[in-house]
Motif scaffolding. Structure first.
Motif, PDB file in Angstrom:
ATOM      1  N   THR A 129      85.556  61.001  57.676  1.00  0.00           N
ATOM      2  CA  THR A 129      84.487  60.037  57.906  1.00  0.00           C
ATOM      3  C   THR A 129      84.294  59.871  59.402  1.00  0.00           C
ATOM      4  OG1 THR A 129      86.001  58.142  57.920  1.00  0.00           O
ATOM      5  CG2 THR A 129      85.040  58.768  55.799  1.00  0.00           C
ATOM      6  N   GLU A 130      83.114  59.428  59.763  1.00  0.00           N
ATOM      7  CA  GLU A 130      82.816  59.030  61.138  1.00  0.00           C
ATOM      8  C   GLU A 130      82.201  57.642  61.077  1.00  0.00           C
ATOM      9  OE1 GLU A 130      81.739  63.370  63.101  1.00  0.00           O
ATOM     10  OE2 GLU A 130      80.127  61.934  62.757  1.00  0.00           O
ATOM     11  N   VAL A 131      82.478  56.850  62.075  1.00  0.00           N
ATOM     12  CA  VAL A 131      81.965  55.489  62.141  1.00  0.00           C
ATOM     13  C   VAL A 131      81.337  55.285  63.503  1.00  0.00           C
ATOM     14  CG1 VAL A 131      82.638  53.056  62.170  1.00  0.00           C
ATOM     15  CG2 VAL A 131      83.658  54.607  60.503  1.00  0.00           C
ATOM     16  N   ASN A 191      76.440  58.155  52.196  1.00  0.00           N
ATOM     17  CA  ASN A 191      76.296  58.573  53.588  1.00  0.00           C
ATOM     18  C   ASN A 191      75.224  57.762  54.304  1.00  0.00           C
ATOM     19  OD1 ASN A 191      77.176  60.228  55.701  1.00  0.00           O
ATOM     20  ND2 ASN A 191      75.450  61.612  55.412  1.00  0.00           N
ATOM     21  N   GLU A 196      77.947  51.965  61.115  1.00  0.00           N
ATOM     22  CA  GLU A 196      77.363  52.994  60.249  1.00  0.00           C
ATOM     23  C   GLU A 196      78.406  54.056  59.939  1.00  0.00           C
ATOM     24  OE1 GLU A 196      73.948  56.443  60.332  1.00  0.00           O
ATOM     25  OE2 GLU A 196      73.637  54.653  61.553  1.00  0.00           O
ATOM     26  N   ALA A 197      78.443  54.465  58.669  1.00  0.00           N
ATOM     27  CA  ALA A 197      79.431  55.446  58.201  1.00  0.00           C
ATOM     28  C   ALA A 197      78.764  56.780  57.888  1.00  0.00           C
ATOM     29  CB  ALA A 197      80.142  54.922  56.961  1.00  0.00           C
ATOM     30  N   LEU A 214      87.505  54.496  56.635  1.00  0.00           N
ATOM     31  CA  LEU A 214      86.491  53.623  57.226  1.00  0.00           C
ATOM     32  C   LEU A 214      87.105  52.323  57.739  1.00  0.00           C
ATOM     33  CD1 LEU A 214      83.479  54.113  54.777  1.00  0.00           C
ATOM     34  CD2 LEU A 214      83.820  55.134  57.045  1.00  0.00           C
ATOM     35  N   VAL A 257      79.705  50.395  56.849  1.00  0.00           N
ATOM     36  CA  VAL A 257      81.087  50.419  56.380  1.00  0.00           C
ATOM     37  C   VAL A 257      81.293  49.339  55.320  1.00  0.00           C
ATOM     38  CG1 VAL A 257      83.472  49.978  57.096  1.00  0.00           C
ATOM     39  CG2 VAL A 257      81.999  51.455  58.488  1.00  0.00           C
ATOM     40  N   LYS A 290      88.885  53.279  61.020  1.00  0.00           N
ATOM     41  CA  LYS A 290      87.986  53.687  62.112  1.00  0.00           C
ATOM     42  C   LYS A 290      87.066  52.564  62.561  1.00  0.00           C
ATOM     43  CE  LYS A 290      88.258  58.553  61.004  1.00  0.00           C
ATOM     44  NZ  LYS A 290      87.568  59.770  60.623  1.00  0.00           N
ATOM     45  N   ALA A 291      86.718  51.648  61.662  1.00  0.00           N
ATOM     46  CA  ALA A 291      85.868  50.522  62.032  1.00  0.00           C
ATOM     47  C   ALA A 291      86.696  49.315  62.475  1.00  0.00           C
ATOM     48  CB  ALA A 291      84.962  50.143  60.852  1.00  0.00           C
TER      49      ALA A 291
END
Length: 152
Positions: free
Chosen positions: A62-64, A98, A72-73, A141, A102, A144-145
Motif C-alpha cells: 500500500t501507499e499512503v 483503491n 489517500e490510500a 495503512l 485510509v 503508514k498513516a
C-alpha cells in the motif's frame, strides 16, 4: 461504525445478483482486469508483502499520501496469471478500495468478503485468502498513516 464503500458495495451487489457460474465468470473478469504493478515495485518485488493465507502466491503493498484517517490510500498487487481466483480477489479489492481514504478502508467490515456470495463457487479456504489480503491492507495503512489504536 463499519461501512462498505460505494464502489465495493456495487461490486458485492453485482456478485450477489448473479448465479453461481456467472459469479465465477465475473471473478475471472476481475482477474483479467488486475492492474500491472508500477515499475517501482515490479523491479523490486522484495518490497511487497506476501499473503500466506492465499493458496496461490500473491503479494501486496500500500501507499499512503498524508497521515491520519483522511490520507489517500493506493493498493498494488502481484499475482501470477495462473492463479485466476487469487488475482480476481485482488482485482475486486483494487477496484473497490483503491484511491479511498485510509479511514474508509479501515471501516470496511472484515466479513465483507463473505457477503459477495462467492462461497457457492470457491472454497472457504480461498475466501480466507481474500480476508487475509484485506487484513494486511488495513494493517499496512494503519502503520503508514500513523494511526494509533484509539483512532483505528
Amino acid at each position: 461504525m463499519s461501512a462498505v464503500p460505494a464502489a465495493l458495495q456495487e461490486i458485492a451487489d453485482d456478485f450477489t445478483e448473479l448465479s453461481g457460474d456467472n459469479r465465477l465468470q465475473l471473478l475471472l473478469e476481475f482477474s483479467d482486469d488486475l492492474p500491472e504493478l508500477p515499475e517501482r515495485y515490479a523491479d523490486h518485488p522484495e518490497l511487497l508483502e506476501p499473503v500466506p493465507e492465499c493458496q496461490s502466491p500473491i503479494f501486496l503493498i500500500t501507499e499512503v499520501e498524508g497521515t491520519g484517517r483522511d490520507a489517500e490510500a493506493r493498493l498494488f498487487f502481484s499475482a501470477p496469471p495462473e492463479a485466476p481466483t487469487t488475482r480476481g480477489f485482488a482485482g475486486i479489492l483494487a477496484e473497490g478500495l483503491n484511491g479511498l481514504s485510509v479511514g474508509e478502508i479501515l471501516d470496511v467490515p472484515n466479513d465483507v468478503t463473505e457477503r459477495m456470495g462467492l462461497a457457492e463457487v470457491v472454497s472457504a479456504l480461498r475466501l480466507r485468502g481474500m480476508a487475509g489480503m484485506l487484513a494486511r491492507i488495513k494493517r499496512q495503512l494503519r502503520e503508514k498513516a500513523e494511526i494509533g489504536p484509539e483512532e483505528a
